[in-house]
Design a protein around this motif. Structure first.
Motif, short mmCIF file in Angstrom:
data_model
loop_
_atom_site.label_atom_id
_atom_site.label_comp_id
_atom_site.label_asym_id
_atom_site.label_seq_id
_atom_site.Cartn_x
_atom_site.Cartn_y
_atom_site.Cartn_z
N LEU A 40 -3.53 11.97 11.99
CA LEU A 40 -2.44 12.54 11.33
C LEU A 40 -0.96 12.24 12.35
O LEU A 40 0.00 11.85 11.53
CB LEU A 40 -2.63 13.98 10.96
CG LEU A 40 -1.29 14.79 10.38
CD1 LEU A 40 -1.36 14.22 8.97
CD2 LEU A 40 -1.66 16.16 10.21
N CYS A 41 -0.97 12.48 13.45
CA CYS A 41 0.31 12.38 14.27
C CYS A 41 0.57 10.68 14.20
O CYS A 41 1.92 10.72 14.14
CB CYS A 41 -0.09 12.60 15.72
SG CYS A 41 1.24 12.67 16.96
N TYR A 42 -0.43 9.92 14.02
CA TYR A 42 -0.02 8.55 13.78
C TYR A 42 0.74 8.09 12.78
O TYR A 42 1.63 7.62 12.48
CB TYR A 42 -1.49 7.80 14.05
CG TYR A 42 -1.21 6.29 13.66
CD1 TYR A 42 -0.46 5.30 14.36
CD2 TYR A 42 -1.40 5.85 12.14
CE1 TYR A 42 -0.31 4.06 14.05
CE2 TYR A 42 -1.40 4.50 11.95
CZ TYR A 42 -0.95 3.48 12.65
OH TYR A 42 -0.71 2.32 12.40
N LEU A 43 0.22 8.93 11.51
CA LEU A 43 0.91 8.55 10.36
C LEU A 43 2.47 9.02 10.49
O LEU A 43 3.39 8.77 9.85
CB LEU A 43 0.33 9.37 9.21
CG LEU A 43 -0.95 8.68 8.62
CD1 LEU A 43 -1.57 9.21 7.68
CD2 LEU A 43 -0.71 6.97 8.29
N LYS A 44 2.63 10.30 11.13
CA LYS A 44 3.90 10.98 11.27
C LYS A 44 4.90 10.23 12.11
O LYS A 44 6.07 10.36 12.01
CB LYS A 44 3.61 12.38 11.56
CG LYS A 44 3.06 13.42 10.43
CD LYS A 44 3.02 14.71 10.96
CE LYS A 44 2.54 15.68 9.80
NZ LYS A 44 3.26 15.53 8.39
N LEU A 83 0.91 -1.30 0.06
CA LEU A 83 0.07 0.02 0.08
C LEU A 83 0.86 1.48 0.03
O LEU A 83 1.56 1.43 1.02
CB LEU A 83 -0.94 -0.13 1.35
CG LEU A 83 -1.92 -1.24 1.30
CD1 LEU A 83 -2.66 -1.17 2.62
CD2 LEU A 83 -2.85 -1.31 0.00
N LYS A 84 0.89 2.00 -1.02
CA LYS A 84 1.91 3.12 -1.31
C LYS A 84 1.31 4.45 -1.03
O LYS A 84 1.71 5.46 -0.58
CB LYS A 84 2.36 3.11 -2.69
CG LYS A 84 2.85 1.69 -3.41
CD LYS A 84 4.06 1.49 -2.45
CE LYS A 84 4.76 0.14 -3.02
NZ LYS A 84 5.94 -0.32 -1.90
N ALA A 85 -0.13 4.82 -0.91
CA ALA A 85 -0.81 5.72 -0.62
C ALA A 85 -2.03 5.44 0.17
O ALA A 85 -2.76 4.52 -0.08
CB ALA A 85 -1.06 6.66 -1.67
N VAL A 86 -2.54 6.56 0.83
CA VAL A 86 -3.96 6.52 1.68
C VAL A 86 -4.55 7.65 1.64
O VAL A 86 -4.04 8.74 1.61
CB VAL A 86 -3.74 5.98 3.06
CG1 VAL A 86 -3.07 6.90 3.82
CG2 VAL A 86 -5.03 5.40 3.74
N CYS A 87 -5.96 7.50 1.32
CA CYS A 87 -6.74 8.60 1.46
C CYS A 87 -8.16 8.26 2.22
O CYS A 87 -8.93 7.66 1.60
CB CYS A 87 -7.19 9.20 -0.05
SG CYS A 87 -8.31 10.79 -0.08
N VAL A 103 -7.51 12.37 5.70
CA VAL A 103 -6.23 12.17 5.96
C VAL A 103 -5.41 11.56 4.98
O VAL A 103 -5.78 10.51 4.34
CB VAL A 103 -6.04 11.22 7.29
CG1 VAL A 103 -4.75 11.03 7.78
CG2 VAL A 103 -6.78 11.78 8.43
N VAL A 104 -4.43 12.03 4.39
CA VAL A 104 -3.76 11.48 3.39
C VAL A 104 -2.47 11.24 3.70
O VAL A 104 -1.64 12.13 4.23
CB VAL A 104 -3.80 12.88 2.02
CG1 VAL A 104 -3.02 12.26 1.03
CG2 VAL A 104 -5.07 13.06 1.68
N GLY A 105 -1.78 10.33 2.92
CA GLY A 105 -0.43 9.65 3.17
C GLY A 105 0.16 9.15 2.03
O GLY A 105 -0.56 8.48 1.49
#
Length: 594
Positions: A554-558, A391-395, A583-585
């Motif tokens: 967002l903090c979780y992703l960072k 999984l390369k990206a998430v939205c 939330v986008v990563g």
């Protein structure tokens, strides 16, 4: 990388914003956690607020239109954020409103604009598209808005990561999946826990594909009609003694040539000359023609622009040119062919520990998406994204915050596999922060809609609160284990409402005469403005609680080492779709050219 194109908010900044929201909510969250049912039995207004309800309503109504940034009020020893220090009663409504606005996402300056994000993903400049499928024809206004906006972002993420597969968790009726597959030729797997939704999505997708083909077939007569209109306008200009621009004349000549050579659908986009310049492909030609500023070009679709391409006699082509054109035609046919396998609805219950390979046999590099995933599914979407290298990206756009499981709630809710939906980040876990179910329920309120007059159902809430008074005083019920449900909409009056509610709760309603029921209404009716004002305070707090939940995600992703870039982005118009933040990563792309 994206961070070099549009900047990146550091994890320290996100943590600082979380700290600021927590400080404000430490004083105000108790308002959101007060239950409407207990409003009169627990004398909620006087317990939490030390000013008149008329004052609260006047201040809130007067400040609804304020959009400029507001400063955060500094704490003092006597009063902070409008609350008295010792009793935590609200005494300064204006200060409370200022603090609430300052601690909501629009004012915290942590979000990336959608325009900047799309430009960053698309290489610094958004490309306008002329899509054939009109969503307004088969979706309501809200869903059409959501699907069109989110699909462009998801398709841009897929292109940025150089992948073709999308996995939609909680896909529901499959509108987003169908649109992504038909409009962007992406291979989409829609996973939903409801077999009814999956079956319906399959059937709906089949009909949409048939609709798409019919829609595209109707475009060719429109194109020919547009060409005829241009030629008629040209004749009218000649009769009036007006001279069209040189490029318009050349375009008309090329149109005539194209008409002699054959139908427009068989034309190639080979290199040709317009206005003395070599142009390759329809896009470059469009840019050249638009530069002329002619009024004709505003009505030209991309199909019309492709018409001027001159054709050569096949006998004059070299073998290399013939082979090149053959391969281009094959690619073009492959791209436009309706392939039923582009969207595959699947039925499965997904948790944070779900193995996607067990659901999807041909799993490959993908973008993970979720459009209004309820409760813990939004958190699971992010956890699966960080755990699976493919999984390369998430939205992810979440909703139904009241269905989130909270690790530090009291009493704590049970959660599948011991994984809770909130908090997600280690930073928030260390602080053992919890919101409470009523506060998370309040986070679903739509401030923007209330601000434009789409008010709360105050009367139905008032009826329910007075019912609880009756239950407590005449039936000894502290809390009812049964739900009243939608009795209000079926009731002709307050007396009728109480009788229907008592029957639904299995209680003897004959012991209460109509006159006694009416007396309760008359007694509490003058205090209905207390409930209206209190619920408006909850509405004002809603964006702050939502901001806390989203910033935690967002903090979780960072915190994840394999995530190179992440942000919050306001995707939708909040008047159409109140849960409007995504939330986008993006993972670290080892072989990326970006």
């Amino acid at each position: 990388m994206l961070s070099s194109l549009i900047g990146d908010i550091s994890i320290e900044t996100v943590r600082n914003k979380l700290d600021a929201i927590q400080r404000f909510l430490s004083a105000s969250l108790r308002i959101s956690n007060a239950h409407t049912v207990d409003f009169y039995t627990e004398d909620v207004w006087n317990e939490f607020v030390a000013v008149a309800p008329e004052c609260v309503l006047a201040v809130i109504t007067g400040c609804n239109q304020q959009t400029a940034p507001v400063p955060v009020q500094e704490e003092s020893s006597l009063c902070f954020y409008g609350f008295v220090d010792d009793s935590l009663k609200l005494v300064d409504v204006a200060s409370f409103l200022q603090a609430a606005k300052a601690h909501s996402l629009p004012h915290l300056q942590v979000c990336t604009s959608l325009e900047d994000l799309l430009q960053g993903l698309q290489g610094g400049g958004r490309k306008s598209t002329d899509k054939a499928l009109g969503t307004d024809d088969f979706m309501n206004d809200k869903k059409s808005h959501e699907v069109k906006v989110m699909s462009e972002l998801v398709a841009s993420l897929a292109k940025y990561c150089n992948i073709q597969q999308v996995i939609d968790l909680g896909s529901g009726k499959g509108y987003l999946c169908s649109f992504l597959s038909m409009e962007y030729s992406l291979k989409v797997y829609g996973i939903d826990s409801s077999s009814t939704n999956t079956h319906g999505a399959n059937e709906r997708n089949r009909k949409l594909k048939r609709y798409s083909k019919a829609y595209q077939r109707t475009r060719e007569p429109v194109i020919q009609e547009t060409v005829s209109e241009i030629q008629e306008d040209h004749s009218s200009m000649n009769e009036a003694g007006l001279t069209p621009s040189k490029k318009v004349q050349e375009l008309l000549v090329l149109m005539d040539k194209a008409a002699l050579d054959g139908p427009a659908s068989s034309l190639d986009s080979a290199e040709h000359t317009v206005g003395g310049e070599n142009i390759t492909g329809a896009q470059s030609e469009t840019e050249d023609l638009e530069a002329d500023g002619s009024p004709f070009f505003g009505i030209l679709s991309s199909e019309v622009v492709e018409l001027p391409t001159p054709r050569k006699n096949p006998a004059e082509l070299s073998s290399e040119e013939k082979e090149r054109r053959k391969q281009e035609n094959l690619k073009r046919k492959s791209k436009t062919r309706s392939d039923s396998s582009l969207y595959s609805p699947l039925t499965s219950y997904v948790t944070a520990k779900t193995e996607l390979q067990e659901i999807i046999s041909d799993m490959e590099d993908s973008v993970m998406v979720g459009l209004h995933t309820c409760g813990d599914l939004a958190s699971s979407t992010l956890r699966i994204f960080t755990a699976k290298p493919e999984l390369k990206a998430v939205c992810s756009v979440g909703c139904c915050y009241h269905l989130l499981s909270e690790e530090f709630d009291c009493p704590r809710q049970e959660s599948p596999n011991g994984i809770w939906g909130f908090p997600m980040s280690q930073y928030m876990k260390q602080q053992k922060w919890n919101c409470g179910r009523n506060a998370r329920m309040s986070a679903c309120l739509a401030l923007e809609r209330v601000a434009v007059g789409q008010g709360l159902p105050t009367q139905s809430l008032f009826y329910r609160a007075v019912l609880h008074v009756i239950l407590k005083e005449h039936y000894g019920a502290i809390k009812s284990e049964k739900r009243v449900g939608n009795v209000y909409s079926k009731s002709a009056s307050f007396v009728d409402y109480i009788r229907k509610a008592l029957k639904k709760l299995g209680l003897d309603e004959s012991k209460l005469p109509d006159s006694l029921i009416q007396d309760y209404y008359d007694k509490y009716k003058p205090r209905m403005n207390e409930m209206e004002a209190f619920n408006m305070l909850k509405v004002v707090l809603a964006p702050c609680i939502e901001g806390l939940i989203l910033l935690d995600r967002l903090c979780y992703l960072k915190e994840q080492e394999n995530t190179s870039w992440s942000t919050l982005v306001k995707l939708f118009d909040p008047l159409k779709s109140p849960r409007c933040y995504a939330v986008v990563g993006v993972k670290r792309l080892l072989n990326s050219i970006h």
